[in-house]
Design an enzyme around this catalytic site. Structure first.
Site, PDB file in Angstrom:
ATOM      1  CG  ASN A 542     -59.452 115.852-100.831  1.00  0.00           C
ATOM      2  OD1 ASN A 542     -58.759 115.571-100.148  1.00  0.00           O
ATOM      3  ND2 ASN A 542     -59.801 114.664-101.441  1.00  0.00           N
ATOM      4  CD  GLU A 661     -63.477 113.287 -93.922  1.00  0.00           C
ATOM      5  OE1 GLU A 661     -63.477 113.299 -95.141  1.00  0.00           O
ATOM      6  OE2 GLU A 661     -61.992 113.016 -94.164  1.00  0.00           O
TER       7      GLU A 661
END
Length: 710
Positions: A542, A661
């Protein structure tokens, strides 16, 4: 000096002790001066011209006293002091007391004091002059005249300053030492100079009465210099545009009022609260840009007028700078009164301001901090009111009261940030430092939120930041196609630190840059090590909004990929829609550079942001990640299941890979498989783990048996 009260009203809880003291002072003055004042009428015919000249000058000069700003209420300068002290030295205390009383009456009339206040002032002067005269009579036989006069001046000052200080303390509360020390230096200088001018006047009167008027010239010069100094200090305490108090003046007001509120709080008395409100106008920049700064200034003046009209007379309105204002409101019985005041201000500002026929909206956001609940000093109250104001803006509300949960700059978080910097600067560049680097919610998750505690407990030594990796598995074949890098930190005192909290703190500081550089180094090097061991894994990490704004990350990644010989397609960056919305132009420019390098881009937490269709069409994406909040609810909520299926269909139509996810059970896995989802990650397959454990896990993992291996 004058009596101690800024307003003529006395707080009810202090009325009895205050007026008891005033009555005692007046009674004492009457007792100690009665004999000499009774004999005064018989002495008046014998008083010379010099006396009447000094008496007239004393009364005339006291018609123009002044009080320097920022001083305590007793700090007004009264020139009559030098004349009455000289009269006392030559003709005794009774004539001096009479002249001083006449001067006080004139000054009180000019300053609109109440009768009890004028009487209290007369009594103070009477006692001080009587004590000074007794000191001279007592010391002259044994000491030089000059020493006796200086001692008498000291006694005069001690008596006068002492009675005023006690009155202030009884009237306003607070600590005794603060009541004594506040303004002491100024009064020693100003009053001491006037008292010591008295002996010079006395000598001039004995020599030639014509010399007495000459003292008016230096007195006027001192008066003018003091007046200029006062005006200069006033300019330094006022906002030049609106005439409101500025930050410095607001600080002084808070410092003056806190002791009284502290005492009320200690006694559990009513009206013990004090509130600081910070107001930031909305869209003021648009007014300046569209209509010019002159119109903006007129708007600020009107806002200042409305704020002043909305508060009580004893409240203080200040302009902190730009379009930010503050209101200090004291003597509140309940913190809710501060919220009521804030709502009243919101209502006052709701009405548009007409300027040159154009109605301008001047709404704003107000943050409220209350003493003593939210702070016990000015800086703490101001910071907490600021936090509340930004919280109101963030939530789209007009008013917010300070809440510790919304304070991202609390001392605890600042301490955490300092520890983070320390860890980054003391461990080696290739050490066990990690990532998730970087500022989006996914950086702290493994697909199961807080259930990652077990993995965190396996982190490196105390005070180390470690990178954990969670497998991403192709649903159709069970093949591990990549991993997501996630940040873990075991703090030496706090234990496992919530990664989301860590990133929120780091992202607002320069530490974020250090963290990102270390994360990129560590992840790229790890990819190279896996490749050398025959594991061609793709790693996703990220990146923060701050990283995408600067664009430096593109150069850094290009350099590291080249250094370690890693193909660009082995690295993937995950961004959120929130990062895109923060500054679309700069973010898109950085993403375009990364795409040219060959680094894949994934849109994380898809479905929770804004303008999703536009982003899917414009961005050089290779993948979208369905937010875990939808995936977790698929099996029990038909709406969540429908949203997930729609995202999969949309992404498939655009040729994008879809990663789900938060896959935690077989039923969710089967629903995703049926919907055509490409990749899944979550506890159904594996929890996040350090790099060496991942290698062991891969050695035992069987693609046809996608359940976690224990």
């Amino acid at each position: 000096m004058e009596a101690a009260a800024q307003r003529n009203s006395v707080p009810p809880e202090r009325a009895l002790p205050f007026f008891t003291f005033v009555t005692a002072v007046v009674a004492l003055a009457g007792t100690v001066t009665a004999v000499s004042l009774i004999a005064l009428p018989s002495e008046v015919p014998a008083l010379p011209v010099a006396f009447w000249l000094m008496a007239g000058l004393a009364v005339v000069c006291d018609a123009r006293p002044f009080t320097p700003p920022g001083r305590r209420q007793s700090s007004a300068v009264f020139p009559s002091i030098c004349f009455t002290f000289a009269i006392m030295l030559i003709w005794g205390e009774a004539p001096a007391i009479a002249v001083q009383a006449a001067a006080v009456v004139v000054a009180s009339w000019r300053m609109r004091h109440t009768a009890w206040r004028a009487l209290f002032n007369i009594a103070q002067y009477a006692i001080a002059l009587t004590a000074a005269y007794a000191t001279v009579q007592l010391l002259v036989p044994d000491l030089p005249y000059v020493a006796a006069v200086v001692a008498a001046a000291g006694v005069w000052f001690a008596v006068k300053y002492g009675t005023v200080t006690v009155a202030i303390r009884l009237l306003t509360g607070g600590h005794w030492w603060r009541s004594v020390s506040h303004g002491l230096a100024f009064e020693l200088l100003s009053t001491g100079a006037l008292l010591l001018l008295g002996p010079i006047l006395a000598s001039a009167a004995r020599a030639n009465a014509a010399l007495i008027p000459l003292v008016v010239v230096p007195l006027y010069a001192v008066y003018r210099m003091a007046r200029l100094s006062t005006e200069h200090e006033q300019v330094g305490r006022l906002d030049p545009l609106t005439g409101l108090a500025n930050r410095k003046a607001l600080l002084g007001e808070v410092a003056d009022r806190l002791p009284g509120h502290a005492e009320r709080a200690a006694r559990h008395a009513a009206e013990r609260h004090l509130a600081l409100l910070v107001l930031d106008l909305d869209r003021f920049k648009y007014v300046n840009d569209a209509l010019g700064h002159a119109v903006g200034d007129r708007l600020l003046v009107e806002v200042a007028n409305r704020l002043t009209a909305a508060v009580r007379p004893q409240d203080v309105v200040a302009r902190l700078g730009g379009d930010e204002f503050a209101i200090l409101s004291g003597r509140l019985a309940d913190p809710a009164e501060a919220t009521d005041l804030a709502n009243r201000i919101v209502d006052v500002l709701a009405e548009p301001v007409p300027i040159d026929g154009l109605p301008l909206d001047v709404g704003g956001s107000i943050g409220v901090a209350v003493y003593p609940e939210h702070g016990e000093d000015f800086e703490t109250l101001m910071r907490h009111a600021d936090v509340a104001m930004y919280d109101a803006k963030h939530r789209g509300d007009a008013v917010a009261v300070y809440a510790p949960d919304s304070d991202h700059s609390s001392p605890e978080r600042l301490s955490l940030l300092a520890d983070l910097r320390k860890v980054l600067e003391t461990t080696g560049p290739k050490g066990a430092v990690g990532g998730g680097a970087a500022g989006v919610p996914g950086a702290g998750r493994d697909g199961a939120g807080g259930r990652d505690g077990g993995a965190g407990r396996e982190a490196g030594g105390a005070g180390e930041i470690t990178m954990y990796y969670q497998p991403q598995v192709e649903i159709a074949t069970g093949e591990v196609v990549g991993v997501e890098a996630l940040l873990r930190w075991r703090h030496p005192r706090r234990g496992m630190v919530d990664p989301e909290e860590l990133i929120r703190v780091a992202e607002q500081s320069a530490v974020m840059r250090l963290l990102t550089r270390r994360v990129v180094d560590d992840v790229v090097e790890q990819i190279a090590k896996w490749a050398a061991a025959g594991l061609p894994l793709r790693a996703a990490l990220n990146v923060s909004v701050r990283d995408l704004h600067t664009g430096e990350i593109a150069d850094q990644i290009d350099d590291r990929l080249t250094r370690y010989g890693v193909p660009p397609d082995r690295l993937q960056l995950e961004i959120t829609e929130g990062a895109l919305m923060a500054d679309p132009h700069r973010v898109l420019a950085t993403i375009a550079r990364l795409d040219r390098i060959g680094v894949a881009i994934a849109l994380d937490d898809f479905g929770t942001g804004y303008s999703s269709m536009q982003h899917l069409r414009r961005l050089p994406l290779s993948e979208v990640k369905v937010d875990r909040s939808f995936v977790l609810g698929m099996t029990d909520d038909a709406d969540d299941a429908a949203i997930v299926r729609s995202i999969i269909e949309l992404a498939g139509a655009l040729g994008l890979r879809v990663v789900a996810e938060g896959v935690e059970d077989e039923r969710t896995w089967r629903m995703l498989h049926a919907a055509g989802c490409h990749v899944a990650q979550g506890w159904f397959y594996a929890r996040p783990m350090p790099a060496d454990e991942l290698v062991s896990w891969l050695a035992r993992y069987h693609p046809l048996r996608p359940h976690p291996i224990t």
